[in-house]
Design an enzyme around this catalytic site. Structure first.
Site, mmCIF file in Angstrom:
data_model
loop_
_atom_site.group_PDB
_atom_site.id
_atom_site.type_symbol
_atom_site.label_atom_id
_atom_site.label_comp_id
_atom_site.label_asym_id
_atom_site.label_seq_id
_atom_site.Cartn_x
_atom_site.Cartn_y
_atom_site.Cartn_z
ATOM 1 N N LYS A 144 0.839 -1.201 0.000
ATOM 2 C CA LYS A 144 0.000 0.000 0.000
ATOM 3 C C LYS A 144 0.872 1.248 0.000
ATOM 4 C CE LYS A 144 -3.607 2.456 2.559
ATOM 5 N NZ LYS A 144 -4.652 2.374 3.592
ATOM 6 N N HIS A 293 -8.308 -29.873 -34.720
ATOM 7 C CA HIS A 293 -9.423 -29.042 -34.256
ATOM 8 C C HIS A 293 -10.159 -29.708 -33.090
ATOM 9 C CE1 HIS A 293 -8.610 -26.442 -37.591
ATOM 10 N NE2 HIS A 293 -8.845 -27.396 -38.462
#
Length: 527
Positions: A144, A293
């Protein structure tokens, strides 16, 4: 508020780590720039043994480490030193009044909660004790206040930070502190997610000494997903789509695979590799899967990988061009010699012998990927506005599970082929029909809106004779026409889930055609 800062000199650092890899070297660099080292428990011991001067956290706070180590850094003299804004008159006055000295860097990694949770039979009390409190608190405080404090949570960052410290004479720039802060919040987020997910699986809190057994009946009450970025990809399914790979950090599965050679893996490569890897894991004997695929165009088992690959390729050599291959044994030189004749995008296997690597080296674009099996996890799919989550489809059918529903029973050879076809069919997009014989697919009908069309297309794709083959259907035949289609193609035995209101009509058609049919009682839709 103080003006945004640039470089900040590190004068005091607090070190408290579980993973001590590289710790001494990093601390020695800090000490070389006159940084005062403050530390806790085992970390302080390791630094002193390396000849470094260290101040105990208890000497800073005036309180001993207490409550079995639960309380050691949770103190205003620690968090005040991390959180106060340098240059803010009110903050400066407050810390001066209370004798709080600044802490300019925190080096922390957290208790190994996930490793503890993964231990078989871990006691509930031991699990709870491995929830870090002080560590995440310091990480958040330092992150922070990144304008004034550097927070280091990853061992991998030590070398880069050492370079910057040496280049600046003991300072770190704002861009570096910002990057470290973002990593720190990601670290605490992932840590809290791991704790929440683990505890969510425990319906009740057992006695402290009892095993922390997860309940497998219920899905999580909240889905928490927190995977760090593993690799940016050139693009997604199509060039106009952005894409990246995110991994769980286990080093397992396709996301944790080690690429030995070849071009960068694409989005579509990874999807296809996962499809063929998941299917090849269905088999205990040597197996080869060729995927295009996401659907298998060739699948086979054999006495060795070379035989399995040759059979898989023969299933559909046209579709195999440009596909990906999955193998469930380390690839040897003989198999590599044969595979190298075909253009494929990628190969996934648990390993590659030096002979195989040397043979593939001439195909510089071919991606060789070493994969180690990951445990099954729930399947997640996005829908607009939310997610769908389901258990992985891990069901496996054995001969004992089959119910013969026709007058003719399948022969032993047909039974083996039926079970093989069923395992493959599970990994084919619905509606799915698979023709097979003797551990080899002969034709695959995938993803059609009509089961009859899947049966027709599977037969149409067959490069080898279908007479005397078997057929698998991922879901029941709703009418006799699907069964009649596979029989016309040459199938003499069929495996399917059963469960249709027309089952008796389908069974009657099988008896009329002299086909053996077995029900599994299990459906394998794959959408």
């Amino acid at each position: 508020m103080a003006e945004a800062s640039g470089e900040k000199r590190i004068q005091r650092a607090l070190l408290s780590v579980t993973d001590k890899t590289g710790l001494v070297e990093f601390a020695r660099v800090l000490a070389g720039f006159g940084v005062e080292l403050i530390s806790t428990g085992g970390t302080a011991k390791a630094l002193r043994e390396a000849g470094l001067t260290v101040k105990d956290i208890s000497d800073l706070t005036g309180f001993p480490e207490m409550l079995d180590g639960r309380v050691k850094t949770l103190h205003p003299l620690v968090h005040g030193g991390l959180l106060y804004i340098r240059g803010n008159a009110e903050h400066e006055a407050a810390v001066a009044r209370h004798g709080i000295a600044p802490i300019d860097m925190v080096v922390v990694n957290l208790y190994a909660f996930e490793k503890t949770a993964a231990q078989p039979g871990v006691a509930f009390g031991h699990l709870i004790e491995n929830i870090d409190i002080g560590g995440p608190s310091m990480v958040r405080s330092a992150a922070k206040n990144f304008e004034d404090v550097a927070i280091v949570t990853r061992v991998a960052d030590y070398p880069v930070l050492i370079e910057e410290l040496k280049a600046t004479g003991g300072s770190l720039g704002r861009a570096t502190r910002w990057k470290l802060a973002k990593q720190a919040f990601a670290t605490t987020s992932a840590y809290d997610t791991a704790i929440a997910n683990t505890l969510d699986r425990l319906v009740e809190a057992p006695a402290v000494e009892a095993p922390a057994k997860a309940d497998s009946k219920d899905l999580p009450s909240t889905v928490r997903i927190n995977f760090p970025l593993a690799q940016s990809l050139r693009y997604g399914e199509n060039p106009h789509q952005r894409a990246a790979l995110y991994a769980d950090g286990s080093g397992l599965g396709v996301a944790g695979a080690r690429q030995l050679q070849g071009k960068e893996l694409s989005f579509n490569n990874l999807v296809d590799l996962d499809a063929c890897w998941e299917l090849v894991q269905e088999f205990d004997e040597p197996a080869a899967i060729i995927v295009k695929h996401t659907n298998p165009c060739g699948a086979a088992t054999g006495a060795n990988l070379l035989e399995a690959y040759k059979k898989a390729l023969a299933s559909d050599p046209v579709s195999a061009f440009g596909g990906v291959i999955g193998l469930n044994r380390p690839v040897d030189g003989d198999a590599a010699e044969e595979i190298a004749k075909l253009f494929v995008e990628a190969i996934a296997a648990p390993g590659f012998t030096p002979e195989a690597v040397a043979r593939f080296a001439a195909k510089k674009n071919l991606r060789l990927v070493e994969v180690h099996t990951a445990p099954s996890k729930p399947v997640v799919k996005h829908v607009s506005g939310g997610l769908l989550l389901q258990d992985a489809d891990t069901g496996r059918v054995t001969e004992a599970d089959l119910k013969v529903v026709t007058a003719r029973k399948p022969t032993p050879e047909e039974l083996r082929s039926l079970l093989f076809a069923w395992r493959v069919c599970k990994h084919v997009k619905s509606n799915a029909i698979v023709y097979a014989r003797d551990g080899q697919t002969l034709g695959v009908g995938a993803g059609q809106m009509s089961r009859v069309d899947s049966a027709r297309f599977g037969a149409m794709k067959a490069a080898l004779p279908l007479d005397g083959c078997v057929a698998a259907s991922d879901a029941f035949f709703p009418f006799p026409d699907g069964l009649e289609t596979v029989a016309k193609a040459g199938a003499t035995a069929v495996i399917q889930p059963g469960g249709s209101v027309k089952d008796q009509d389908v069974i009657a058609a099988a008896d009329r055609l002299g086909i053996a049919m077995v029900f599994t009682g299990v459906r394998h839709f794959r959408h």
